[in-house]
Design a protein around this motif. Structure first.
Motif, short mmCIF file in Angstrom:
data_model
loop_
_atom_site.label_atom_id
_atom_site.label_comp_id
_atom_site.label_asym_id
_atom_site.label_seq_id
_atom_site.Cartn_x
_atom_site.Cartn_y
_atom_site.Cartn_z
N CYS A 151 -9.23 -0.31 15.06
CA CYS A 151 -8.33 -0.55 15.40
C CYS A 151 -7.50 0.56 16.17
CB CYS A 151 -6.98 -1.54 14.49
SG CYS A 151 -5.42 -1.63 15.38
N GLN A 169 -9.06 -4.93 9.36
CA GLN A 169 -9.96 -6.03 10.51
C GLN A 169 -11.81 -6.58 9.35
OE1 GLN A 169 -9.32 -6.30 14.95
NE2 GLN A 169 -9.72 -4.12 14.33
N ALA A 222 -7.23 -9.37 7.13
CA ALA A 222 -6.33 -8.59 8.37
C ALA A 222 -5.16 -7.89 7.35
CB ALA A 222 -5.26 -10.08 8.60
N TRP A 223 -4.24 -7.22 8.44
CA TRP A 223 -3.07 -6.03 8.40
C TRP A 223 -2.45 -7.10 7.19
CZ3 TRP A 223 -2.18 -1.01 8.86
CH2 TRP A 223 -0.82 -0.85 9.38
N CYS A 254 -6.69 -8.15 13.35
CA CYS A 254 -6.02 -8.15 13.84
C CYS A 254 -5.63 -8.12 15.60
CB CYS A 254 -5.53 -6.29 13.96
SG CYS A 254 -4.44 -5.58 14.10
#
Ligand SMILES: [Zn+2]
Ligand SMILES: [Zn+2]
Length: 347
Positions: A44, A67, A97-98, A159
């Motif tokens: 990302c 991710q 996830a984040w 993400c």
């Protein structure tokens, strides 16, 4: 286990290979946590912001990556977490996830805005992430991956897809309203696919500095694609900006229709061209109730909703795979704007 470690905050201009490939010990889980055998981790743009110090990790070394797709390894602790995550079983495919955790009791957590929690912790920044063979994570912060989505397809959805989905929701778009996408990398190409499903009568206008990305946008069904400073044939109801700089914000504000909203989907902006803000023209760029809203983080509900929507609408990201050892190459290509779809590490 194999891992790519970030040991120091540094500009990619000074060090084109900021992550080092290392053998390190496997994480030890505590109560409420599960161990994940990682199979894929998406790359990302936020990783560049971490490496270069715009959103620095509080402790180094750290394993980046938010991710994350893998299978649950540990079952010994599942009995402790069944209230929180009753569906989890050893061997199950899940994503991270984040959002790694939030406090659960502040005004934001209690009102469905855990993304704004002052104690928000991020995966791959505040805790070790998925650029590694294993990672540990709170059992109530993982998401089952729908069967129809492969590991590599799922990683960018966690993400690029989920935060893009949050950005799209924040646009307050109505079907038929035009949507602009500034920047066309990992996130906005999934937003385009999502918007075409959710708002079939809306036309989508894509802005990118890169001619290949513009072609890619047209191939995915954009009504128009141009350079960042080009003017599309009509005003836009909402625009999502995913670029790392300020020029596109100035351009986007000019293109918004009265009452239109610009949603900035970027955790940080670089300082390079910030002076364009001093030249903002109030009548053409801000008046007529134009709005600017940023997207901060993501909630678990966003991730769950989006995974479900992706399965239902068959939304799949375009992606390129890199081996874990080549994470630096993937990051450098991203920095240089060599992007077609999303980048995914195979582990
Ligand atoms: Zn991200
Ligand atoms: Zn909170």
């Amino acid at each position: 286990m194999k891992a790519m470690l970030l040991r120091e905050v540094v500009s990619l201009k000074q060090n084109e290979a900021p992550l080092s490939f290392t053998n390190t010990s496997e994480p030890q889980t505590s109560e409420g946590e599960v161990l994940l055998h990682v199979t894929r981790c998406g790359v990302c743009h936020t990783e560049l912001d971490e490496i270069e110090g715009r959103t620095p990790p509080p402790q180094l070394p750290v394993i980046l990556g938010h991710q994350v797709v893998g299978t649950l390894e540990s079952d010994s602790l599942l009995s402790n977490t069944q209230d929180l995550a009753p569906a989890l079983q050893k061997g199950q495919r899940v994503g991270v996830a984040w959002i790694a955790s939030a406090c659960g009791h502040c005004e934001y957590c209690l009102s469905g805005q855990e993304n704004l929690c002052p104690e928000f912790k991020a995966t791959g920044r505040d805790i070790n992430g998925g650029y590694a063979e294993y990672m540990k994570v709170r059992a109530d912060f993982v998401y089952p991956i729908p069967d129809s989505i492969s590991d590599s397809e799922a990683a960018p959805l966690l993400c690029a897809g989920a935060v893009g989905y949050r950005a799209l929701k924040l646009c307050n778009l109505k079907d038929g309203h035009s949507l602009g996408l500034m920047g066309f990398g990992g996130s906005n190409h999934i937003v385009l696919k999502t918007a075409k499903y959710k708002y079939p009568d809306s036309e989508i206008f894509v802005f990118s500095r890169n001619p290949q990305e513009r072609e890619f946008a047209l191939s995915l069904g954009a009504a128009w694609a141009g350079a960042i400073d080009e003017v599309p044939p009509q005003g836009l109801g909402a625009i999502i900006d995913t670029t790392p700089v300020w020029g596109p914000i100035s351009a986007a504000l000019k293109l918004l229709k009265p009452g239109g909203r610009l949603v900035i989907n970027a955790i940080r902006k670089e300082e390079v061209d910030k002076d364009v803000l001093l030249k903002l023209d109030y009548p053409s760029q801000l008046w007529m109730e134009k709005e600017i809203k940023s997207v901060a983080n993501v909630t678990r509900a966003d991730v769950r909703e989006f995974l479900q929507l992706a399965a239902e609408a068959n939304i799949k990201p375009d992606y390129q795979e890199f081996e874990l050892e080549n994470a630096n190459k993937a990051l450098l290509e991203m920095k240089q704007g060599k992007i077609r779809g999303a980048k995914v590490l195979t582990i």
